[in-house]
Design a protein around this motif. Structure first.
Motif, short mmCIF file in Angstrom:
data_model
loop_
_atom_site.label_atom_id
_atom_site.label_comp_id
_atom_site.label_asym_id
_atom_site.label_seq_id
_atom_site.Cartn_x
_atom_site.Cartn_y
_atom_site.Cartn_z
N GLY A 1 23.84 32.58 9.96
CA GLY A 1 23.55 31.19 9.61
C GLY A 1 24.22 30.17 10.49
O GLY A 1 24.08 28.96 10.26
N VAL A 2 24.94 30.62 11.52
CA VAL A 2 25.61 29.69 12.44
C VAL A 2 24.56 28.99 13.31
O VAL A 2 23.64 29.64 13.82
CB VAL A 2 26.61 30.44 13.32
N PRO A 3 24.62 27.68 13.48
CA PRO A 3 23.65 26.97 14.33
C PRO A 3 23.61 27.54 15.74
O PRO A 3 24.65 27.91 16.31
CB PRO A 3 24.16 25.52 14.32
N SER A 4 22.42 27.63 16.30
CA SER A 4 22.25 28.28 17.59
C SER A 4 23.00 27.56 18.71
O SER A 4 23.45 28.20 19.67
CB SER A 4 20.76 28.38 17.94
N ILE A 5 23.15 26.24 18.61
CA ILE A 5 23.85 25.51 19.67
C ILE A 5 25.31 25.93 19.78
O ILE A 5 25.90 25.89 20.86
CB ILE A 5 23.74 23.98 19.43
N VAL A 6 25.87 26.40 18.66
CA VAL A 6 27.25 26.90 18.69
C VAL A 6 27.33 28.14 19.57
O VAL A 6 28.29 28.32 20.34
CB VAL A 6 27.74 27.19 17.26
N TYR A 7 26.32 29.01 19.45
CA TYR A 7 26.29 30.19 20.32
C TYR A 7 26.13 29.76 21.78
O TYR A 7 26.68 30.41 22.68
CB TYR A 7 25.12 31.09 19.93
N LEU B 1 23.50 36.03 19.39
CA LEU B 1 22.87 35.23 18.34
C LEU B 1 22.08 36.09 17.36
O LEU B 1 22.08 35.85 16.15
CB LEU B 1 21.97 34.18 19.00
N ARG C 1 13.15 35.38 16.68
CA ARG C 1 14.07 34.25 16.71
C ARG C 1 14.46 33.90 18.14
O ARG C 1 14.52 32.72 18.51
CB ARG C 1 15.33 34.57 15.90
N GLU D 1 14.09 30.13 20.65
CA GLU D 1 15.31 29.32 20.77
C GLU D 1 15.29 28.47 22.02
O GLU D 1 14.79 28.89 23.07
CB GLU D 1 16.55 30.22 20.78
N ALA E 1 17.94 25.37 22.21
CA ALA E 1 19.22 24.66 22.33
C ALA E 1 20.28 25.46 23.09
O ALA E 1 20.89 24.93 24.04
CB ALA E 1 19.73 24.26 20.94
#
Length: 556
Positions: A355-361, A406, A463, A467, A469
């Motif tokens: 559930g972590v936002p992809s931009i964080v990855y 991710l 997914r 993606e 971001a």
């Protein structure tokens, strides 16, 4: 009696069945409707629409002739048009028609599109001689062919000029293909070789081994490449002279004449003179160009093959990277780790990572993979390239690794669930027959759990392919000059930046200077992205179903 029947109907579960079926039907209808909207708006862009010529009379101004494709029609309140400064009369209906006309001829009119008032257009016509010139830059040109020239001398004019124009455009297209091959393939090979020689020399210099013998060997290799380059350079100069030899004169709607070098022309066609079969054939050519050619005009014209290639290659690399890590982690957690508080905490952490936002990855990939890991690889293995980074800069490898991290939780969870569904009796039977735990795991348990692994991979691909971001930070760019897979050693260039369909949609839709021209390509690219994801998923589903049938007997 009716109340009892109603209660019995509720208790039977029929309402739930009808609600579930209705929800599924609504979801399917919405999905199909969305795809139809995307397809109609995107694929319709490639149809050779008729070009309309009409007289345009703005009250209080001299009438003028306008020509172009009608791309949009809408009803606008009369008061709104009056408020915008147009000389709209107060009497009349509440609404007026406004049309968006693709007029082209950007270098003459300043813009490709122009809004016109439908009520001010008169005498609309579709002359068969009105042509569309598709150019490599400056967009389309609409007008009438006056003559065809060779080195400034007229060789054909009038109706005879059309057939001559088609022959010379075909010749120019062949020359363009030769130039593209020489500049990208042959010159690219020489430049790659020169760079390798430079890096080898720098490496020997850093190691203190660059003596006269080594320098002479490098100079000899460089001399061979220099000689090849001079030959190719002479060929390119000659081709460019032939490429820019021919030109044509076009008269546009306002009467002005413009001279166009055929080297800047992709094709010229007369949509008003085309029959239905001609338009279908032209439509097929445009569709093929869209999926097989390179982009041009700030990504608003041409094709998107580099983006398709980059997306598929990156997703495949991601799948190769994420599958072994996800399977090994799931096997350890389910088969080897002691089931206790620590294991439960790890599972909770894995589920939360999904559930972590992809931009964080993306930020993690930029900070760890690119700067830390890539910088370390450069300092250890590529010191001769400094200060220019090799792997210490965003590229294909880091984009694939970021997507692998991710999607890793999805693969772990799906694989664990597959392992948990395998009956304990299967393991015990294998052990009772003398197999070791490792043999039981790799020859019995994991093959039976492979359909669940493929399910996790399907979800990961779905997914990862969409993606955008994180990829903006770790390797995806607006325009990549060459593909990451080519004939230059080491053939697969993991350090190279790539194009991506998702980022291409963002760039064309939100960063394009020509919004109206870019809008249809946003829909077309979005439809193509859906098709690419569906193709990858269907391939994985086929493999999963094959594995499920293969190990079905062991499940019972």
């Amino acid at each position: 009696m009716k109340q009892n029947n109603l209660k019995s109907w509720y208790k039977s579960g029929a309402p739930g069945v009808w609600m579930s079926g209705g929800a599924v039907a609504i979801a399917i209808i919405m999905t199909i409707g969305l795809l139809l909207v995307i397809a109609s708006r995107g694929l319709g862009h490639f149809w050779p629409a008729d070009v309309v010529e009409a007289d345009y009379s703005i009250p209080g101004q001299a009438p003028k002739v306008m020509a172009g494709e009608i791309t949009q029609t809408e009803e606008v309140p009369r008061a709104r048009l009056a408020a915008s400064g147009l000389p709209v009369a107060e009497e009349g209906g509440e609404f007026m028609t406004r049309q968006l006309l693709k007029v082209g001829n950007r270098e003459l009119f300043g813009a490709d599109f122009s809004w016109v008032i439908g009520e001010w257009l008169s005498n609309p016509r579709t002359p068969a001689e009105l042509m569309v010139v598709e150019r490599r830059e400056w967009g389309n040109m609409y007008g009438y062919l006056i003559n065809v020239k060779e080195n400034g001398q007229v060789v054909a004019e009038g109706e005879a000029a059309w057939d001559e124009l088609q022959k010379r455009i075909e010749r120019v297209e062949q020359l363009h293909a030769q130039l593209a091959r020489l500049e990208k393939k042959d010159i690219g090979r020489i430049n790659h070789g020169m760079e390798r020689i430079r890096l080898e020399g720098r490496k020997l210099e850093l190691q203190g081994k660059l003596d006269a013998t080594a320098q002479a060997a490098l100079d000899a290799r460089r001399a061979v490449l220099d000689a090849d380059y001079k030959v190719l350079e002479a060929q390119i100069v000659e081709l460019y002279q032939q490429f820019n030899r021919d030109s044509m004169t076009v008269r546009v709607s306002d009467g002005r004449e413009s001279n166009i070098v055929l080297g800047k022309v992709v094709r010229a066609f007369r949509p008003n003179a085309m029959g239905p079969l001609d338009k279908v054939g032209f439509y097929g050519i445009k569709l093929w160009e869209f999926v097989s050619d390179e982009p041009r005009e700030a990504n608003t014209e041409g094709g998107i093959f580099p983006a398709i290639f980059g997306t598929v290659l990156m997703v495949m690399l991601m799948a190769v990277l994420v599958t072994p890590f996800g399977v090994i982690a799931a096997v350890y957690l389910r088969e080897y780790a002691k089931q206790g508080p620590l294991t439960r905490v790890i599972r909770i952490a894995v589920n939360n990572l999904a559930g972590v936002p992809s931009i964080v990855y993306g930020v993690f990939g930029l900070g760890f993979f690119v700067y830390v890991l890539g910088g370390s690889i450069d300092s250890l293995f590529f010191p001769e390239a400094a200060p220019a980074p090799t792997f210490g800069t965003p590229g294909l490898m880091w984009a694939s690794l970021t997507l692998a991290i991710l999607t890793l939780p999805v693969v772990i969870v799906a694989t664990e669930e597959g392992l948990a569904r395998i009956p304990r009796a299967v393991r015990e039977g294998s052990l009772a027959l003398g197999a070791t735990k490792a043999e039981t795991l790799w020859k019995v348990v994991i093959p039976m759990a492979s359909p669940a692994m493929m399910t996790g991979l399907i979800l990961a691909v779905a997914r990862a392919a969409g993606e955008v971001a994180p990829l903006m930070l770790v390797g995806v760019v607006k325009l990549a000059p060459s593909l990451p897979l080519n004939g230059n050693y080491p053939y697969l260039h993991l350090d190279q930046k790539i194009m991506h369909l998702g980022f291409h949609i963002y760039d064309v839709g939100f960063q394009s200077p020509n919004v109206e021209a870019a809008r249809p390509l946003v829909y077309a690219t979005a439809l193509l992205l859906v098709i690419v994801i569906a193709t990858l998923n269907f391939s994985a589903v086929y493999i999963r179903n094959h594995l499920r049938e293969k190990y079905k007997a062991l499940d019972h």
